[in-house]
Design a protein around this motif. Structure first.
Motif, short mmCIF file in Angstrom:
data_model
loop_
_atom_site.label_atom_id
_atom_site.label_comp_id
_atom_site.label_asym_id
_atom_site.label_seq_id
_atom_site.Cartn_x
_atom_site.Cartn_y
_atom_site.Cartn_z
N LEU A 121 0.83 -1.19 0.00
CA LEU A 121 0.00 0.00 0.00
C LEU A 121 0.88 1.25 0.00
N LEU A 122 1.95 1.22 0.81
CA LEU A 122 2.83 2.37 0.89
C LEU A 122 3.52 2.65 -0.44
N GLU A 123 3.82 1.58 -1.18
CA GLU A 123 4.52 1.75 -2.46
C GLU A 123 3.64 2.39 -3.52
N MET A 124 2.33 2.49 -3.26
CA MET A 124 1.42 3.12 -4.21
C MET A 124 1.45 4.64 -4.11
N ASN A 125 2.22 5.18 -3.17
CA ASN A 125 2.27 6.62 -2.99
C ASN A 125 2.84 7.28 -4.25
N PRO A 126 2.14 8.24 -4.86
CA PRO A 126 2.63 8.88 -6.09
C PRO A 126 3.95 9.61 -5.86
N THR A 127 4.80 9.62 -6.87
CA THR A 127 6.11 10.29 -6.76
C THR A 127 6.29 11.41 -7.78
N LYS A 128 5.60 11.34 -8.93
CA LYS A 128 5.79 12.32 -10.00
C LYS A 128 4.45 12.92 -10.44
N ALA A 129 4.52 14.16 -10.95
CA ALA A 129 3.33 14.84 -11.48
C ALA A 129 3.71 15.56 -12.76
N ARG A 130 2.77 15.60 -13.73
CA ARG A 130 3.01 16.28 -15.02
C ARG A 130 2.33 17.65 -14.98
N ILE A 131 3.10 18.66 -14.60
CA ILE A 131 2.58 20.02 -14.44
C ILE A 131 2.56 20.75 -15.78
N ILE A 132 1.46 21.47 -16.04
CA ILE A 132 1.33 22.29 -17.25
C ILE A 132 1.68 23.73 -16.88
N ASP A 133 2.73 24.31 -17.52
CA ASP A 133 3.13 25.68 -17.17
C ASP A 133 2.30 26.70 -17.94
N VAL A 154 -3.12 14.20 -16.28
CA VAL A 154 -3.10 12.80 -15.85
C VAL A 154 -3.37 11.95 -17.10
N GLN A 155 -2.38 11.14 -17.47
CA GLN A 155 -2.50 10.36 -18.70
C GLN A 155 -3.39 9.13 -18.48
N ASN A 156 -3.86 8.57 -19.61
CA ASN A 156 -4.68 7.36 -19.49
C ASN A 156 -3.84 6.24 -18.88
N GLY A 157 -4.42 5.57 -17.90
CA GLY A 157 -3.71 4.51 -17.19
C GLY A 157 -2.76 5.02 -16.13
N GLY A 158 -2.66 6.35 -16.00
CA GLY A 158 -1.71 6.93 -15.05
C GLY A 158 -2.30 7.07 -13.66
N GLN A 159 -1.41 7.38 -12.73
CA GLN A 159 -1.81 7.56 -11.33
C GLN A 159 -2.08 9.04 -11.06
N VAL A 160 -3.16 9.31 -10.35
CA VAL A 160 -3.44 10.69 -9.95
C VAL A 160 -2.41 11.09 -8.89
N PRO A 161 -1.62 12.16 -9.13
CA PRO A 161 -0.50 12.45 -8.24
C PRO A 161 -0.85 13.24 -6.99
N SER A 176 -9.96 2.25 -5.46
CA SER A 176 -9.87 1.17 -4.47
C SER A 176 -8.80 1.44 -3.42
N ALA A 177 -7.73 2.17 -3.80
CA ALA A 177 -6.67 2.48 -2.83
C ALA A 177 -7.17 3.41 -1.73
N ILE A 178 -8.23 4.17 -2.03
CA ILE A 178 -8.75 5.14 -1.07
C ILE A 178 -9.92 4.59 -0.27
N TYR A 194 -8.42 11.96 -6.25
CA TYR A 194 -7.55 11.78 -5.09
C TYR A 194 -6.22 11.13 -5.49
N ALA A 195 -5.17 11.58 -4.81
CA ALA A 195 -3.84 11.02 -5.04
C ALA A 195 -3.85 9.52 -4.77
N GLY A 196 -3.09 8.78 -5.60
CA GLY A 196 -2.98 7.34 -5.40
C GLY A 196 -4.01 6.53 -6.16
N THR A 197 -5.04 7.20 -6.72
CA THR A 197 -6.04 6.48 -7.51
C THR A 197 -5.55 6.36 -8.95
N ILE A 198 -6.16 5.46 -9.71
CA ILE A 198 -5.67 5.14 -11.05
C ILE A 198 -6.69 5.57 -12.10
N ASN A 199 -6.20 6.34 -13.09
CA ASN A 199 -7.05 6.80 -14.18
C ASN A 199 -7.30 5.67 -15.17
#
Length: 622
Positions: A121-133, A154-161, A176-178, A194-199
């Motif tokens: 569960l802890l390893e599911m913690n998001p680490t990266k985000a794709r920021i739009i400037d 947030v890309q298809n199949g990606g994790q919400v950061p 389900s992680a939440i 929410y962070a940690g959920t999957i798109n």
């Protein structure tokens, strides 16, 4: 990790030397400069140096640190092996260490399984985000650098950061992680994510509403980490009595040898040997493993189902609750009113009147307006001029007629049939508004914050368990008792001010000793803190979640029932383990006095019982 790998390698080297010595004995092999006794000694040292180290070195270090003798379980096995060597039983010393160390590896693996479930569960913690400037460029950054207001792709199949809100696009998100819910939820513009959920299969753009340390998922991780360091009462007691138990065994060691010599006429060699077997048989490894693996397994199980305990002690105690108090709005009910009844006099066109009412409510900010509009999705929107007069109601003109929607007290000379219907609906705890045409009341709408689908099954379960169920609400007596009667509560306390909830909880604690509180609002926080076990609804306020002992990540009261069942199973499993482990110890000690067991059989039975205890605890993972 390197130390563990080294001890594993030396263990297998020791096992090879032990088997080689056995082969030499069985086949009467003679190898120059190789003595089986030396092989046994080397096998003991290589396979068990870490065991003996933990037994002797850690006992010394802990004793110096605490300024008193603090022995651990391993010292009994270490002394047993050393004693066997001193009386010339080299092969039994090696067998003892090989079995104990091998079982120790298996125990660590089995006990670690529940912790690995949590680590996954802890390893599911998001680490990266794709920021739009500001120029529309996308830059991948560490999630810790995301600020509130940043736009993120947030890309298809990606994790919400990060926690946020969708501003462009539509998505099906696995949450389900939440909340433990396996079915993906459809999300669109304005919906929270929410962070940690999957798109799912479609990308979207979101706006961050929290920083990485404030997300729901980060709070889950904090709670899970906290729960691992907060053992159940039983586990804590076992941990505390472990050194005392070992001291008692060491004190009994010479007494066993003396009694054996006096009663069973043991020789000195037999007395020493039987004393060593006693040290091994009485070692409390199985007792020490009775509670911790089971508690961690139960916590892991609940975390996967969207229930977070801030410590094993709360999980252990929840089955002891004798009374549970519930907040009403958002806990027992859905938290927002819905239309339950729509009554129109027979002389009027219901469809046309519906269109008029919905068109009027669409242009107001009346608290009940959204519920009325949502209940009639097929209604047509008419071109009306609407006027809201505070304290009077909502006015509109349509095709020369004047319409008014207002509370019953705004009207006089209402038909008896309307008044009777209003009284009937009000007695059910519903809020009624009248609809008038040209100052004549022609119909009404009744609304109510209805019980959520899991409220009644939850209350029924608690009542069956003999747990007193109480609802504490600021609502009127009529509304509160209507809800309470519908879902089967034992007691309803209405018209309660937030500061009075604590007094009610104190009264319940005095009467029932163990009282829980379930709520979701800021006004519930003092009561949650003051109860023996505070349970917060995960979609409630941050304050309620922060002060509670248990968090239901989804507003699903069935999870509370599940937690109670797991708590009962946990306590049952722990007591099974304690009784079983002490029966094995007693049996081995008795058999030892009658010279029926030896070092090998003692350590096999002893370590086998420890493994069984751990495996029994791991059943709580499922």
């Amino acid at each position: 990790m390197a130390v563990k790998n080294m001890s594993t390698k030396t263990y297998f080297l020791g096992l090879i030397l032990f088997l080689s010595a056995i082969m030499m004995f069985v086949f009467k092999l003679e190898i120059p400069f190789v003595d089986p006794k030396i092989l046994y000694l080397l096998a003991t040292a290589l396979a068990g140096y870490h065991v003996i180290g933990e037994g002797l070195v850690l006992t010394y270090q802990d004793s110096v640190k605490q300024k008193k003798f603090v022995p651990n379980i391993h010292i009994l096995m270490s002394l047993g092996a050393i004693g066997a060597i001193l009386i010339g039983n080299f092969e039994e010393a090696a067998l003892l260490i090989l079995i104990f160390a091998g079982a120790h590896f298996l125990e660590e693996y089995a006990e670690g399984k529940s912790q690995r479930e949590i680590k996954s569960l802890l390893e599911m913690n998001p680490t990266k985000a794709r920021i739009i400037d500001d120029q529309g460029n996308i830059n991948e950054v560490d999630v810790e650098k995301v600020k509130v207001g940043d736009q993120i792709q947030v890309q298809n199949g990606g994790q919400v950061p990060i926690d946020g809100m969708i501003i462009t696009g539509v998505a099906a998100i696995d949450e389900s992680a939440i909340n433990g819910e396996s079915i993906p939820r459809e999300k669109t513009v304005g919906d929270p994510v929410y962070a940690g959920t999957i798109n799912g299969n479609d990308s979207f753009i979101m706006e961050a509403t929290k920083t990485s340390d404030q997300t729901v998922f980060s709070k889950i991780l904090q709670l899970v980490d906290q729960s691992q360091n907060n053992l159940s009462k039983t586990a804590t007691k076992i941990k505390r009595i472990e050194p005392i138990y070992v001291k008692i065994v060491l004190l009994l060691f010479p007494i066993v040898m003396l009694l054996g010599s006096l009663i069973f006429h043991w020789t000195l060699g037999t007395a020493v040997y039987r004393g060593i077997v006693f040290l091994i048989s009485a070692s409390p490894c199985a007792l020490a493993a009775s509670a911790v693996p089971a508690t961690l397994s139960a916590i892991s199980n609940l975390a996967k189902h969207g229930v977070l305990f801030k410590g094993g002690s709360f999980l252990s105690n929840i089955s002891d609750l004798k009374a549970v108090a519930f907040d009403k709005t958002g806990t027992l009910t859905n938290g927002k009113p819905v239309v339950t009844d729509f009554f129109i006099e027979d002389d009027f066109d219901k469809d046309t009147l519906t269109d008029i009412v919905v068109s009027m409510e669409k242009q107001t900010n009346h608290p009940l307006a959204s519920a009325i509009v949502a209940n009639f999705p097929e209604a047509k929107t008419l071109d009306l001029t609407v006027e809201t007069q505070v304290g009077k109601g909502v006015f509109a003109k349509y095709q020369g007629d004047e319409y008014l929607i207002a509370k019953p007290s705004a009207f006089e000379n209402v038909q008896q049939s309307i008044t009777n219907q209003q009284s009937y609906l009000s007695d059910q705890g519903k809020t009624v508004v009248f609809i008038a045409k040209n100052a004549e009341v022609i119909g009404m709408i009744a609304l109510m914050d209805t019980p959520n689908e899991n409220a009644k099954p939850t209350i029924d379960y608690l009542n069956q368990q003999g747990i007193n169920t109480v609802m504490i609400t600021g609502d009127s007596k009529q509304t509160g008792e209507a809800i309470g009667h519908e879902i089967g509560l034992n007691e309803v306390v209405t018209e309660v001010l937030p500061e009075d909830k604590v007094n009610i909880i104190n009264d319940l604690k005095t009467e029932y000793n163990m009282c829980g509180m379930v709520g979701d609002g800021v006004n519930d926080a003092p009561a949650l803190v003051n109860s023996n076990i505070g349970v917060a609804m995960g979609e409630g306020t941050d304050v309620a979640i922060d002060v509670a002992d248990v968090v239901l990540m989804k507003n699903d009261l069935s999870k509370f029932v599940y937690s109670h069942k797991i708590s009962k199973r946990l306590n049952k499993v722990v007591w099974q383990n304690i009784i079983f482990s002490m029966l094995i110890v007693t049996l081995l000690v008795v058999l030892n006095f009658f010279s029926i067991t030896d070092i090998g059989l003692g350590v096999i039975a002893h370590e086998g019982s420890t493994l069984l205890v751990i495996l029994n605890g791991l059943r709580l993972l499922h």
